[in-house]
Design an enzyme around this catalytic site. Structure first.
Site, mmCIF file in Angstrom:
data_model
loop_
_atom_site.group_PDB
_atom_site.id
_atom_site.type_symbol
_atom_site.label_atom_id
_atom_site.label_comp_id
_atom_site.label_asym_id
_atom_site.label_seq_id
_atom_site.Cartn_x
_atom_site.Cartn_y
_atom_site.Cartn_z
ATOM 1 N N ASN A 192 -5.754 10.547 1.090
ATOM 2 C CA ASN A 192 -4.565 9.975 1.728
ATOM 3 C C ASN A 192 -3.427 10.009 0.707
ATOM 4 O O ASN A 192 -3.383 9.202 -0.206
ATOM 5 C CB ASN A 192 -4.878 8.535 2.162
ATOM 6 C CG ASN A 192 -3.684 7.846 2.789
ATOM 7 O OD1 ASN A 192 -2.666 8.488 3.075
ATOM 8 N ND2 ASN A 192 -3.805 6.551 3.018
ATOM 9 N N TRP A 193 -2.518 10.955 0.910
ATOM 10 C CA TRP A 193 -1.426 11.121 -0.067
ATOM 11 C C TRP A 193 -0.279 10.146 0.175
ATOM 12 O O TRP A 193 0.681 10.099 -0.597
ATOM 13 C CB TRP A 193 -0.924 12.574 -0.046
ATOM 14 C CG TRP A 193 -1.888 13.548 -0.657
ATOM 15 C CD1 TRP A 193 -3.038 13.243 -1.343
ATOM 16 C CD2 TRP A 193 -1.801 14.978 -0.651
ATOM 17 N NE1 TRP A 193 -3.664 14.396 -1.758
ATOM 18 C CE2 TRP A 193 -2.925 15.479 -1.352
ATOM 19 C CE3 TRP A 193 -0.894 15.887 -0.126
ATOM 20 C CZ2 TRP A 193 -3.156 16.843 -1.532
ATOM 21 C CZ3 TRP A 193 -1.120 17.251 -0.308
ATOM 22 C CH2 TRP A 193 -2.236 17.726 -1.005
ATOM 23 N N LYS A 194 -0.351 9.424 1.275
ATOM 24 C CA LYS A 194 0.676 8.416 1.601
ATOM 25 C C LYS A 194 2.077 9.038 1.511
ATOM 26 O O LYS A 194 2.239 10.216 1.823
ATOM 27 C CB LYS A 194 0.513 7.182 0.702
ATOM 28 C CG LYS A 194 -0.920 6.654 0.719
ATOM 29 C CD LYS A 194 -1.068 5.296 0.091
ATOM 30 C CE LYS A 194 -2.530 4.859 0.129
ATOM 31 N NZ LYS A 194 -2.736 3.511 -0.387
ATOM 32 N N HIS A 207 -3.885 1.942 9.095
ATOM 33 C CA HIS A 207 -3.962 1.687 7.653
ATOM 34 C C HIS A 207 -3.265 0.356 7.354
ATOM 35 O O HIS A 207 -2.272 0.010 7.981
ATOM 36 C CB HIS A 207 -3.294 2.829 6.885
ATOM 37 C CG HIS A 207 -3.559 2.760 5.414
ATOM 38 N ND1 HIS A 207 -2.881 1.902 4.591
ATOM 39 C CD2 HIS A 207 -4.459 3.410 4.647
ATOM 40 C CE1 HIS A 207 -3.349 2.035 3.355
ATOM 41 N NE2 HIS A 207 -4.313 2.941 3.364
ATOM 42 N N GLU A 262 -1.287 -0.516 5.187
ATOM 43 C CA GLU A 262 0.145 -0.421 4.860
ATOM 44 C C GLU A 262 0.980 -0.322 6.137
ATOM 45 O O GLU A 262 2.121 -0.765 6.168
ATOM 46 C CB GLU A 262 0.379 0.769 3.920
ATOM 47 C CG GLU A 262 -0.134 0.428 2.519
ATOM 48 C CD GLU A 262 -0.684 1.597 1.727
ATOM 49 O OE1 GLU A 262 -0.464 2.750 2.128
ATOM 50 O OE2 GLU A 262 -1.346 1.346 0.701
ATOM 51 N N GLU A 287 -11.447 -0.869 4.187
ATOM 52 C CA GLU A 287 -10.504 -0.866 3.076
ATOM 53 C C GLU A 287 -10.011 -2.284 2.815
ATOM 54 O O GLU A 287 -9.032 -2.730 3.431
ATOM 55 C CB GLU A 287 -9.304 0.018 3.420
ATOM 56 C CG GLU A 287 -9.652 1.473 3.649
ATOM 57 C CD GLU A 287 -8.541 2.363 3.151
ATOM 58 O OE1 GLU A 287 -8.820 3.222 2.319
ATOM 59 O OE2 GLU A 287 -7.390 2.165 3.571
ATOM 60 N N GLY A 341 -5.029 0.351 -4.241
ATOM 61 C CA GLY A 341 -3.988 0.669 -5.210
ATOM 62 C C GLY A 341 -4.046 -0.135 -6.498
ATOM 63 O O GLY A 341 -3.173 -0.009 -7.347
ATOM 64 N N SER A 399 -9.244 1.963 -4.223
ATOM 65 C CA SER A 399 -9.405 2.243 -5.655
ATOM 66 C C SER A 399 -10.657 3.062 -5.981
ATOM 67 O O SER A 399 -11.283 2.863 -7.030
ATOM 68 C CB SER A 399 -9.363 0.946 -6.463
ATOM 69 O OG SER A 399 -8.075 0.365 -6.357
ATOM 70 N N GLY A 422 -6.941 7.187 -2.104
ATOM 71 C CA GLY A 422 -5.488 7.229 -2.179
ATOM 72 C C GLY A 422 -5.022 7.760 -3.514
ATOM 73 O O GLY A 422 -4.952 8.978 -3.741
HETATM 74 P P1 PGA Z 1 -6.234 3.682 -3.265
HETATM 75 O O1 PGA Z 1 -5.743 3.797 -1.736
HETATM 76 O O2 PGA Z 1 -7.348 4.657 -3.430
HETATM 77 O O3 PGA Z 1 -5.022 4.013 -4.070
HETATM 78 O O4 PGA Z 1 -6.681 2.265 -3.455
HETATM 79 C C1 PGA Z 1 -6.675 3.881 -0.704
HETATM 80 C C2 PGA Z 1 -5.986 3.777 0.609
HETATM 81 O O5 PGA Z 1 -5.042 2.996 0.739
HETATM 82 O O6 PGA Z 1 -6.330 4.472 1.566
#
Ligand code: PGA
Length: 257
Positions: free
Chosen positions: A11-13, A100, A102, A172, A178, A219, A240
């Site tokens: 997931n490159w966001k 997600h 976010e 998640e 993150g 993470s 991510g």
């Molecule tokens: P992260 O993000 O690996 O940076 O914790 C994962 C995600 O939000 O899908």
């Protein structure tokens, strides 16, 4: 739950523009060709909308597939700024991340909206990756299990048995996304059981066991991926930050082989 291959979702966001995305996809594709991964890992790369087609072009000689980070719940019409399932399939996607944390937080998506998005994805022939997970406050208040179960049950309301076989649920926990600090494997096992129980409320257990997937995200990196992949019920991971760096992401893939 399912035998193989493992599902690894990048997931490159909103981190890379189209040029940066193409560069990373190219590096990934070059390395992928030199690894014997096909029977071990199904890899899904989810760039931002503007980069989908260009990244798809870079990946087309590989078995890596394309995913989107979101979808709108309507199929067509006057919905300024939104992207439909048909647009995503036309851009080459076969997966889509839905709900997600976010998006739940910044775009105020609730379980009902997320449920409509899951239906829209399935109508378009996309595999939804439904993200669920508790906040720090919910965890502190002892509400983790209830939150996760509710998000699964409400997110998957009205899904037919034949559609269910496509579904991926990503656990998640918001409080580790993150941060660089993943959760204890035991906590991931516990959450996976809660998700499985919620799925059993909706679907027959053999459908769940044979077709559906539960994956872990939060993470995950090249050092800890093996802790989560070996756990019962978990058959993949959503990555991510570490997926933004081709060398790190490739080390994650190598760890799975
Ligand atoms: P992260 O993000 O690996 O940076 O914790 C994962 C995600 O939000 O899908």
């Amino acid at each position: 739950m399912i035998t193989r291959p493992l599902l690894l979702v990048a997931n490159w966001k909103m981190n890379l523009d189209v040029f940066e995305s193409v560069e990373r996809a190219r590096l990934l594709a070059e390395t992928w060709q030199s690894l014997d991964v096909n029977h071990h890992v199904q890899c899904v790369v989810c760039p931002s909308f503007d980069a989908l087609t260009a990244v798809g072009d870079e990946l087309q000689e590989t078995s890596i597939v394309l995913g989107a980070q979101d979808i709108f719940w309507q199929d067509k019409g006057s919905y300024t700024g939104e992207v439909s399932g048909r647009m995503l399939t036309a851009a080459g996607c076969s997966y889509v991340i839905i709900g997600h944390s976010e998006r739940r937080r910044h775009a105020h998506e609730d379980d009902a909206m997320i449920n409509m998005k899951v239906h829209a994805a399935l109508r378009a022939g996309l595999t939804p990756i439904l993200c669920v997970g508790e906040t720090y406050d919910e965890r502190a208040a002892g509400l983790s299990d209830r939150t996760v179960a509710r998000q699964v049950i409400e997110g998957l309301q009205g899904i037919s048995l034949s559609e269910a076989s496509q579904i991926v649920v990503a656990y998640e926990p918001l409080w580790v996304i993150g941060t660089g600090h993943a959760i204890e494997p035991g906590d991931a096992v516990h959450a996976s059981h809660i998700i499985e129980q919620a799925l059993i409320d909706l679907f027959p257990s053999d459908t769940i066991a044979q077709h559906m997937r539960i994956i872990y995200g939060g993470s995950v990196d090249e050092k800890n991926i093996m802790h989560y992949i070996k756990l019962p019920l978990l058959t993949g991971s959503l990555v991510g930050t570490a997926s933004l760096y081709p060398d790190r992401f490739i080390r994650i893939i190598r760890a799975l082989l």
